[in-house]
Design a protein around this motif. Structure first.
Motif, PDB file in Angstrom:
ATOM      1  N   ARG A 117       0.784  -1.592   0.404  1.00  0.00           N
ATOM      2  CA  ARG A 117      -0.069   0.017  -0.152  1.00  0.00           C
ATOM      3  C   ARG A 117       0.629   1.528   0.046  1.00  0.00           C
ATOM      4  NH1 ARG A 117      -2.740  -2.911   3.852  1.00  0.00           N
ATOM      5  NH2 ARG A 117      -4.450  -4.294   3.385  1.00  0.00           N
ATOM      6  N   ALA A 118       2.141   1.385   0.765  1.00  0.00           N
ATOM      7  CA  ALA A 118       2.819   2.280   0.576  1.00  0.00           C
ATOM      8  C   ALA A 118       3.640   2.423  -0.492  1.00  0.00           C
ATOM      9  CB  ALA A 118       3.922   2.210   2.442  1.00  0.00           C
ATOM     10  N   ALA A 119       3.701   1.854  -1.339  1.00  0.00           N
ATOM     11  CA  ALA A 119       4.066   1.610  -2.542  1.00  0.00           C
ATOM     12  C   ALA A 119       3.621   2.194  -3.626  1.00  0.00           C
ATOM     13  CB  ALA A 119       4.890   0.438  -3.030  1.00  0.00           C
ATOM     14  N   GLY A 120       1.940   1.972  -3.084  1.00  0.00           N
ATOM     15  CA  GLY A 120       1.146   2.225  -4.244  1.00  0.00           C
ATOM     16  C   GLY A 120       0.123   1.552  -4.134  1.00  0.00           C
ATOM     17  N   TYR A 121       0.327   0.407  -3.772  1.00  0.00           N
ATOM     18  CA  TYR A 121      -0.579  -0.744  -4.271  1.00  0.00           C
ATOM     19  C   TYR A 121      -1.657  -1.074  -3.829  1.00  0.00           C
ATOM     20  CZ  TYR A 121       3.668  -1.315  -7.581  1.00  0.00           C
ATOM     21  OH  TYR A 121       4.584  -0.527  -8.820  1.00  0.00           O
ATOM     22  N   GLU A 122      -2.594  -0.054  -3.176  1.00  0.00           N
ATOM     23  CA  GLU A 122      -3.492  -0.623  -2.731  1.00  0.00           C
ATOM     24  C   GLU A 122      -4.355  -1.424  -3.048  1.00  0.00           C
ATOM     25  OE1 GLU A 122      -6.732   0.712   0.665  1.00  0.00           O
ATOM     26  OE2 GLU A 122      -4.611   1.511   0.741  1.00  0.00           O
ATOM     27  N   ASN A 123      -4.915  -1.216  -4.942  1.00  0.00           N
ATOM     28  CA  ASN A 123      -5.523  -1.885  -5.888  1.00  0.00           C
ATOM     29  C   ASN A 123      -4.441  -1.900  -6.770  1.00  0.00           C
ATOM     30  OD1 ASN A 123      -7.654  -1.664  -4.206  1.00  0.00           O
ATOM     31  ND2 ASN A 123      -7.963   0.474  -3.968  1.00  0.00           N
ATOM     32  N   PRO A 124      -4.108  -3.285  -6.556  1.00  0.00           N
ATOM     33  CA  PRO A 124      -3.510  -3.264  -8.127  1.00  0.00           C
ATOM     34  C   PRO A 124      -3.836  -3.994  -9.332  1.00  0.00           C
ATOM     35  CG  PRO A 124      -2.252  -4.806  -5.978  1.00  0.00           C
ATOM     36  CD  PRO A 124      -3.979  -4.822  -5.174  1.00  0.00           C
ATOM     37  N   LYS A 125      -3.186  -3.182 -10.203  1.00  0.00           N
ATOM     38  CA  LYS A 125      -3.743  -3.086 -11.330  1.00  0.00           C
ATOM     39  C   LYS A 125      -4.172  -4.514 -12.311  1.00  0.00           C
ATOM     40  CE  LYS A 125      -3.526  -1.319 -16.138  1.00  0.00           C
ATOM     41  NZ  LYS A 125      -2.490  -0.164 -16.573  1.00  0.00           N
ATOM     42  N   GLY A 126      -5.433  -5.107 -12.055  1.00  0.00           N
ATOM     43  CA  GLY A 126      -5.196  -5.905 -13.045  1.00  0.00           C
ATOM     44  C   GLY A 126      -6.310  -7.056 -11.797  1.00  0.00           C
ATOM     45  N   LEU A 127      -5.189  -7.094 -10.498  1.00  0.00           N
ATOM     46  CA  LEU A 127      -6.335  -7.440  -9.847  1.00  0.00           C
ATOM     47  C   LEU A 127      -7.565  -7.582  -9.331  1.00  0.00           C
ATOM     48  CD1 LEU A 127      -5.567  -9.453  -7.015  1.00  0.00           C
ATOM     49  CD2 LEU A 127      -5.387  -7.436  -5.628  1.00  0.00           C
ATOM     50  N   ILE A 128      -8.456  -8.736  -9.238  1.00  0.00           N
ATOM     51  CA  ILE A 128      -9.996  -9.208  -8.998  1.00  0.00           C
ATOM     52  C   ILE A 128     -10.217  -9.257  -7.882  1.00  0.00           C
ATOM     53  CG2 ILE A 128     -11.575 -10.501 -10.717  1.00  0.00           C
ATOM     54  CD1 ILE A 128     -10.379 -10.120 -12.979  1.00  0.00           C
ATOM     55  N   HIS A 129      -9.162 -10.242  -7.450  1.00  0.00           N
ATOM     56  CA  HIS A 129      -9.186 -11.066  -6.263  1.00  0.00           C
ATOM     57  C   HIS A 129      -8.282 -11.108  -5.699  1.00  0.00           C
ATOM     58  CE1 HIS A 129     -14.198 -11.342  -7.505  1.00  0.00           C
ATOM     59  NE2 HIS A 129     -13.477 -12.023  -8.133  1.00  0.00           N
ATOM     60  N   HIS A 130      -8.643 -10.873  -4.263  1.00  0.00           N
ATOM     61  CA  HIS A 130      -7.876 -11.312  -3.136  1.00  0.00           C
ATOM     62  C   HIS A 130      -7.715 -12.035  -1.771  1.00  0.00           C
ATOM     63  CE1 HIS A 130      -3.013 -11.778  -1.679  1.00  0.00           C
ATOM     64  NE2 HIS A 130      -4.067 -11.095  -0.339  1.00  0.00           N
ATOM     65  N   ALA A 131      -7.398 -13.472  -1.669  1.00  0.00           N
ATOM     66  CA  ALA A 131      -7.822 -14.038  -0.432  1.00  0.00           C
ATOM     67  C   ALA A 131      -6.010 -14.851  -0.100  1.00  0.00           C
ATOM     68  CB  ALA A 131      -8.779 -14.957  -0.643  1.00  0.00           C
ATOM     69  N   GLY A 132      -6.003 -14.225   1.627  1.00  0.00           N
ATOM     70  CA  GLY A 132      -5.174 -15.230   2.267  1.00  0.00           C
ATOM     71  C   GLY A 132      -5.802 -15.689   3.364  1.00  0.00           C
ATOM     72  N   ALA A 133      -5.207 -16.464   3.650  1.00  0.00           N
ATOM     73  CA  ALA A 133      -5.681 -17.599   5.107  1.00  0.00           C
ATOM     74  C   ALA A 133      -4.135 -18.564   5.584  1.00  0.00           C
ATOM     75  CB  ALA A 133      -6.492 -18.693   4.051  1.00  0.00           C
ATOM     76  N   PRO A 134      -4.319 -17.880   7.173  1.00  0.00           N
ATOM     77  CA  PRO A 134      -3.529 -19.416   7.670  1.00  0.00           C
ATOM     78  C   PRO A 134      -3.177 -20.386   7.237  1.00  0.00           C
ATOM     79  CG  PRO A 134      -4.708 -18.004   9.356  1.00  0.00           C
ATOM     80  CD  PRO A 134      -5.175 -17.694   8.037  1.00  0.00           C
ATOM     81  N   THR A 135      -2.378 -21.249   7.117  1.00  0.00           N
ATOM     82  CA  THR A 135      -2.221 -22.720   6.875  1.00  0.00           C
ATOM     83  C   THR A 135      -2.145 -23.050   8.377  1.00  0.00           C
ATOM     84  OG1 THR A 135      -0.122 -22.983   5.809  1.00  0.00           O
ATOM     85  CG2 THR A 135      -2.648 -22.541   4.904  1.00  0.00           C
ATOM     86  N   ASN A 136      -1.295 -24.741   8.430  1.00  0.00           N
ATOM     87  CA  ASN A 136      -0.576 -25.230   9.819  1.00  0.00           C
ATOM     88  C   ASN A 136       0.727 -24.776   8.786  1.00  0.00           C
ATOM     89  OD1 ASN A 136      -0.709 -27.303   7.689  1.00  0.00           O
ATOM     90  ND2 ASN A 136      -1.327 -29.066   8.921  1.00  0.00           N
ATOM     91  N   LYS A 137       1.224 -24.763   7.832  1.00  0.00           N
ATOM     92  CA  LYS A 137       2.120 -24.433   7.151  1.00  0.00           C
ATOM     93  C   LYS A 137       2.839 -22.950   7.088  1.00  0.00           C
ATOM     94  CE  LYS A 137       2.729 -28.700   5.142  1.00  0.00           C
ATOM     95  NZ  LYS A 137       1.892 -29.821   4.088  1.00  0.00           N
ATOM     96  N   GLY A 138       1.882 -22.002   7.110  1.00  0.00           N
ATOM     97  CA  GLY A 138       2.528 -20.573   6.730  1.00  0.00           C
ATOM     98  C   GLY A 138       1.327 -20.094   6.438  1.00  0.00           C
ATOM     99  N   VAL A 139       0.753 -19.527   5.030  1.00  0.00           N
ATOM    100  CA  VAL A 139      -0.200 -18.550   5.018  1.00  0.00           C
ATOM    101  C   VAL A 139      -0.334 -19.085   3.228  1.00  0.00           C
ATOM    102  CG1 VAL A 139      -0.480 -16.544   4.440  1.00  0.00           C
ATOM    103  CG2 VAL A 139       0.595 -16.970   5.842  1.00  0.00           C
TER     104      VAL A 139
END
Length: 96
Positions: free
Chosen positions: A29-51
């Protein structure tokens, strides 16, 4: 010619914490990518190994362009270069 087919991109970040994930987004966000051009959906989730991250992009070219901004930020945080799985999107169901 630009590939115009939507793609689904999956990343696994072994060992990453949600705190690190949140910090990476803050840096994007600080680098100007709050809404990256071309990104439609984003999801991030914790797993038992990381993200795990799953995105839908307008096309693979847009995702690759974003990668040029993402990689230096991941490197700054000591995150190993991910090996994304990029798949042509077959079906998308939108509720909104």
């Amino acid at each position: 010619m630009e590939n115009m087919k939507k793609v689904m991109v999956q990343f696994d970040f072994p060992g990453m914490t949600v705190k690190e994930y949140d910090q990476i987004w803050q840096d994007l966000r600080a680098a100007g990518y709050e809404n990256p051009k071309g990104l439609i959906h984003h999801a991030g989730a914790p797993t038992n190994k990381g993200v795990k991250v799953v995105d839908v992009w307008e096309n693979a070219d847009k995702f690759n362009e974003f990668g040029q901004a993402l990689m230096p930020i991941l490197n700054k945080h000591g995150v190993k270069e991910p090996n994304p799985e990029i798949l042509p999107l077959h079906y998308e169901y939108k509720i909104f």
